[in-house]
Design an enzyme around this catalytic site. Sequence first.
Site, short mmCIF file in Angstrom:
data_model
loop_
_atom_site.label_atom_id
_atom_site.label_comp_id
_atom_site.label_asym_id
_atom_site.label_seq_id
_atom_site.Cartn_x
_atom_site.Cartn_y
_atom_site.Cartn_z
N GLU A 75 0.84 -1.21 0.00
CA GLU A 75 0.00 0.00 0.00
C GLU A 75 0.87 1.26 0.00
O GLU A 75 0.56 2.24 -0.67
CB GLU A 75 -0.97 0.00 1.19
CG GLU A 75 -1.86 -1.23 1.29
CD GLU A 75 -2.56 -1.62 0.00
OE1 GLU A 75 -2.80 -0.76 -0.85
OE2 GLU A 75 -2.86 -2.82 -0.16
N TYR A 107 -0.83 -7.84 -11.26
CA TYR A 107 0.03 -7.70 -10.08
C TYR A 107 1.38 -8.38 -10.28
O TYR A 107 2.43 -7.78 -10.14
CB TYR A 107 -0.65 -8.33 -8.86
CG TYR A 107 -1.78 -7.52 -8.29
CD1 TYR A 107 -3.06 -7.59 -8.86
CD2 TYR A 107 -1.60 -6.68 -7.21
CE1 TYR A 107 -4.11 -6.87 -8.33
CE2 TYR A 107 -2.65 -5.95 -6.67
CZ TYR A 107 -3.91 -6.05 -7.25
OH TYR A 107 -4.94 -5.31 -6.73
ZN ZN Z 1 -2.28 -2.62 -5.12
#
Ligand code: ZN
Length: 637
Positions: free
Chosen positions: A328, A413
């Site tokens: 994050e 990702y």
């Molecule tokens: Zn992310």
Amino acid sequence: MKIMRLIILTCFFLCGCQSPIKPSQPEATLETAETMDTLPQRPDVFSFSRHDQVKITHLDLNLKVKFKQQIMDGFVTINYKVIKPQANQLILDTRDLKIKRVESIEAKKTHKLVWRMGQSIEGLGSELIINLPDNHAPIKISYETMPQASGLQWLGAEKTSGKKHPFLFSQSQAVHARSWIPVQDTPSVRVTYNANIQVKAGLKVVMSADNNNQQAIDGIHTFSMQQPIPAYLIAIAIGDLQLQTISEHVTIYAEKEILQAAAYEFASTENMITATEAMYGKYRWGQYDLLILPPSFPFGGMENPKLSHITPTVIAGDRSLDSLIAHELAHSWSGNLVTNALWQDAWLNEGFTSYIEARIIEAIYGTDRMLMESTLIYQSLVEEMSELSEDAQKLINPSKTSDPDDYFSGVAYDKGRFFLEWMEQQVGRPDFDQFLNGYFEQYAFKSITSQDFVAYLEHNLLRQFPHKITEKQVDVWLNQPGLPEFFTPPATQIFTVIDQQVETWLAGDVEAKQINTASWTTQEWLHFLRALPPQLNTEQLHELDHAFQLTQRKNSEIAHDWLKISINNQYQAAYARLIDYLSSIGRVKLIKPLYEALMEHPDLHNLAMNIYIKSRPGYHNIAIKQIDAIVGFKQPE
Ligand SMILES: [Zn+2]
């Protein structure tokens, strides 16, 4: 999320849009059964806005939060820029909003404007079309949200740790900001915002903005976000929140029951900021605070700027799952600073972030942990890709979908991460770091496409290193399915040793309790559990459980993997724990695979449905949409 998405935590994942749209009652409604295919060409297929003509630049939010009715009521004042001189309409996205009035504001006086609700498309909401005032004065929209707002979760006091006060949190990514603010809800458009939020005294309000530690909880809370951000990063949470400042830039907000544990768990956050700044330049957002949400939060984390929203399921007691924080935090560079202009380019946000996450973990915890996480991720990515279409395995994903969340697969990702790792290996770390530094500088506070990135890459890396990275190789990474043949998968000797231990146990050469697990980390346990064969008999399961107390594990990731094994082998001694697990957390990554595993066994369907009926009221809409489909749940008529 990702491949091995099982351990690493990614921010967002697998969200879903909500209920069919019920347009509000405007003065004149033009409701048509449009679909995405019949929509005229717009800059972003997931937004009604024509920001190529008129673009919003700033919002002033004034909202009263009414917990009893589960609504927000108030108005937003919008500043905008007219890009095309002949443009005479502002088009905004809405979903389930009751629009009451639309006015222009001049010299503190308001004037009624002509407006109407336009098309309505399931999943995307309804367009709000406003005729611009001649002088382009700011526009004030009075409105109310509805209880079913897809971007808001209202929790009764019983769903909180303290059980005394209700809780509210938003999740705006990918296209849910429009369910609580009429806005151009596309990552291509950035706004600054101020907010004035009224709520009953005693509750604390936090937003993705400057949060004043000292602000009294007297019912009125003000915020200012001076860096321009896309609508999906506008966030709010309200509850009986306490706070603890743990370092220069980091304050943790949480209910008091988990505040101490969170402060311990995330103690490395300041060091992570320092490490990231050393690699990619200054952290540009001032504070980096963490908000620990109730367990129903459907994601691992959400990178709301200045204030990441974090699941409590990574509080393991040993800091072994704090790569979520690294992830994050990394979004403060990739995603929040340089943003994908379209959700089709989600890999620009998530692939870069997953790469930086790995770099942070390596800097803070060393190469062994980074490599273990990388290997687990690789294994999961391979497994996930085997179930994806060829197009969905490409970084530049040409698939069309009505749900932007479909672009958030392990490909975005983790294939994205491995692409960047591979480039780093080709040119060497110092040059690659310099390249990324320049990239963040060049595109700071901008939204870009994959094509923009490729042009920058060719100009700033490929030209310097023509013999190390070719255009053809880049094209294979971006536009071909699977992983390139010239990519070497990550591996670690630590896992090879565990594989051997599993083999000797299966062969009956040692008992489970003889395996030396004393120093194992979470990552080693996860690999151990995944290295077990799919079929185990009850005696073997008992032996493992007895030796390692697996059913009682509090670590949410280890418990998840063990419960999945237990379901697949119908190990009934773990069912009580399974029921408790599924009814106490709502993180999609952890609960979805368990419901899927239950539904693979016809004689467990009843168990699945019974657990789900009990747990469903505590889940977020995003989780409900997915699990309803898995277990075949239908609302009673
Ligand atoms: Zn992310």
